[in-house]
Design a protein around this motif. Structure first.
Motif, PDB file in Angstrom:
ATOM      1  N   LEU A 102       4.265  20.546  11.284  1.00 19.85           N
ATOM      2  CA  LEU A 102       4.353  19.974  12.628  1.00 19.85           C
ATOM      3  C   LEU A 102       3.058  20.204  13.412  1.00 19.85           C
ATOM      4  N   LEU A 103       2.464  21.394  13.225  1.00 24.58           N
ATOM      5  CA  LEU A 103       1.218  21.704  13.935  1.00 24.58           C
ATOM      6  C   LEU A 103       0.071  20.810  13.446  1.00 24.58           C
ATOM      7  N   VAL A 104       0.013  20.590  12.131  1.00 24.84           N
ATOM      8  CA  VAL A 104      -1.038  19.726  11.587  1.00 24.84           C
ATOM      9  C   VAL A 104      -0.900  18.304  12.104  1.00 24.84           C
ATOM     10  N   PHE A 105       0.330  17.787  12.091  1.00 28.14           N
ATOM     11  CA  PHE A 105       0.560  16.431  12.605  1.00 28.14           C
ATOM     12  C   PHE A 105       0.183  16.325  14.073  1.00 28.14           C
ATOM     13  N   ALA A 106       0.483  17.363  14.842  1.00 26.89           N
ATOM     14  CA  ALA A 106       0.168  17.340  16.274  1.00 26.89           C
ATOM     15  C   ALA A 106      -1.346  17.302  16.491  1.00 26.89           C
ATOM     16  N   VAL A 107      -2.095  18.065  15.709  1.00 23.78           N
ATOM     17  CA  VAL A 107      -3.552  18.069  15.859  1.00 23.78           C
ATOM     18  C   VAL A 107      -4.140  16.704  15.489  1.00 23.78           C
ATOM     19  N   ILE A 108      -3.634  16.107  14.397  1.00 25.61           N
ATOM     20  CA  ILE A 108      -4.143  14.794  13.973  1.00 25.61           C
ATOM     21  C   ILE A 108      -3.880  13.747  15.046  1.00 25.61           C
ATOM     22  N   ILE A 109      -2.663  13.783  15.611  1.00 26.89           N
ATOM     23  CA  ILE A 109      -2.320  12.804  16.651  1.00 26.89           C
ATOM     24  C   ILE A 109      -3.206  12.992  17.876  1.00 26.89           C
ATOM     25  N   MET A 139      -6.694  11.509  17.166  1.00 22.24           N
ATOM     26  CA  MET A 139      -6.666  10.047  17.193  1.00 22.24           C
ATOM     27  C   MET A 139      -6.553   9.532  18.616  1.00 22.24           C
ATOM     28  N   ALA A 140      -5.763  10.216  19.429  1.00 24.83           N
ATOM     29  CA  ALA A 140      -5.617   9.792  20.820  1.00 24.83           C
ATOM     30  C   ALA A 140      -6.927   9.940  21.588  1.00 24.83           C
ATOM     31  N   ALA A 141      -7.688  11.020  21.306  1.00 26.96           N
ATOM     32  CA  ALA A 141      -8.964  11.233  21.992  1.00 26.96           C
ATOM     33  C   ALA A 141      -9.980  10.162  21.598  1.00 26.96           C
ATOM     34  N   VAL A 142     -10.023   9.812  20.307  1.00 30.19           N
ATOM     35  CA  VAL A 142     -10.948   8.776  19.851  1.00 30.19           C
ATOM     36  C   VAL A 142     -10.604   7.433  20.471  1.00 30.19           C
ATOM     37  N   ALA A 143      -9.311   7.099  20.506  1.00 29.03           N
ATOM     38  CA  ALA A 143      -8.895   5.829  21.085  1.00 29.03           C
ATOM     39  C   ALA A 143      -9.226   5.765  22.570  1.00 29.03           C
ATOM     40  N   ALA A 144      -9.062   6.894  23.266  1.00 28.36           N
ATOM     41  CA  ALA A 144      -9.376   6.919  24.699  1.00 28.36           C
ATOM     42  C   ALA A 144     -10.871   6.726  24.937  1.00 28.36           C
TER      43      ALA A 144
END
Length: 277
Positions: A41-48, A51-56
Motif C-alpha cells: 500500500l505504501l509503494v502504491f501511494a508513493v507511485i500515485i 504521477m500526480a506531481a508530474v501531471a500537475a
C-alpha cells in the motif's frame, strides 16, 4: 507448483504445530502478511503521488506559456527603445608643418668640354671663357639656378635617389626541412637514382683500393629548382665524397617545394652509392 499467497498465514500454524508458539519467531511469522500488505500500500501511494506531481507540473507549464512569452517580448521591446549614447568625435586639429626654405646660391651650369661640330652646339651649351668666369660672381653648378641667398646660401647640387632593392623576405631566405609539397627530381625517385648511376664516375684511386660504400649528401633545392649548399654528412672516402658532391651539383633543376602555395627553399638528403662490379 501451488500458488503462494503472501497474505495467508496458515502455513505458520503448520510449521509451529506442536512447538513453543510463545517464542518470538512464531509472532514474527504470524504478522508477515500484515507487513506485506502495508508495504504494498505504501509503494502504491508513493507511485500515485509522483504521477500526480508530474501531471500537475505539465498542466502548469501548459497553462502559462503565453504569459512568459509576453513578458519576454515586453523586455525585448524595452531594450530596443533604449538609445545608444552618441559619442561626438571632434575633428583632429591639423598642424601645419613649417616648411624649411633651403638657402640657395645662384649658380651657372658647368658645361664639360665635348667635341662637336659648330652647327650642333647650342648657345646655352657653349663653353664660357675664362674672362666671362672672372667677371661673374655666380658659382659654378650642375645647372643654372636662380638663388635666394647669395651670401649664406649653398650651391644647389643635383640629387639623385638610387632605388635600393627591397630586402628579401624571410620566406625567401629561410630553408625548410619539411614543407607541404616536398621538392622532387623530374620523373620521381626512380629517375633520380637512375640518373646518379649513369653519371657517377668511379674514382680510379677508390677502384684500385677496392673502396666502396654509401655517401650521404645534403643540399638545398632553391625556389627556382637549382641545387645549392651541397654538403657531405656521412663520409666514406675523400675520393668518393668528392665525386658524390660533383654529381649532385651536376643534377638538373628539380621541381621546387611549396609552402602555402609558394615555392620555398627546402633542404634535401640523398644517398649516393658506390659499388664495385
Amino acid at each position: 507448483m501451488s500458488k503462494v499467497d503472501l497474505l495467508d498465514n496458515n502455513w505458520v500454524d503448520l510449521v509451529f504445530e506442536g512447538r513453543n508458539k510463545e517464542y518470538g519467531a512464531y509472532v514474527l511469522r504470524k504478522e508477515t502478511g500484515k507487513r506485506n500488505l502495508k508495504s504494498m500500500l505504501l509503494v502504491f501511494a508513493v507511485i500515485i503521488a509522483i504521477m500526480a506531481a508530474v501531471a500537475a507540473k505539465v498542466a502548469i507549464e501548459n497553462a502559462f506559456p503565453k504569459k512568459v512569452a509576453m513578458e519576454t517580448d515586453v523586455e525585448l521591446s524595452k531594450l530596443a527603445q533604449k538609445k545608444e549614447a552618441k559619442v561626438e568625435k571632434k575633428a583632429p586639429v591639423k598642424v601645419e608643418e613649417q616648411k624649411v626654405v633651403e638657402k640657395v646660391k645662384s649658380s651657372v651650369k658647368f658645361t664639360p668640354p665635348v667635341i662637336k661640330k659648330d652647327d650642333e652646339v647650342k648657345p646655352e651649351e657653349e663653353l664660357k671663357s675664362q674672362e666671362d668666369l672672372n667677371k661673374t660672381n655666380t658659382a659654378i653648378g650642375s645647372f643654372d639656378v636662380k638663388g635666394n641667398d647669395e651670401a649664406g646660401g649653398e650651391v644647389l647640387k643635383a640629387k639623385e635617389v638610387i632605388a635600393q632593392p627591397e630586402p628579401p623576405k624571410e620566406e625567401e631566405t629561410k630553408v625548410f626541412d619539411v614543407v607541404e609539397v616536398m621538392p622532387s627530381f623530374p620523373g620521381g625517385q626512380a629517375a633520380l637514382f637512375e640518373w646518379l648511376s649513369k653519371n657517377i664516375k668511379y674514382p680510379v684511386v677508390a677502384e684500385e683500393n677496392g673502396v666502396q660504400g654509401r655517401v650521404i649528401v645534403t643540399f638545398v633545392v632553391e625556389r627556382n629548382g637549382s641545387i645549392t649548399d651541397v654538403q657531405v654528412v656521412k663520409s666514406v672516402d675523400p675520393s668518393l665524397d668528392k665525386e658524390a658532391v660533383r654529381v649532385v651539383k651536376a643534377m638538373p633543376h628539380w621541381i621546387p617545394g611549396k609552402q602555402n602555395g609558394s615555392a620555398v627553399r627546402v633542404k634535401f638528403t640523398v644517398p649516393v652509392t658506390f659499388r664495385l662490379q
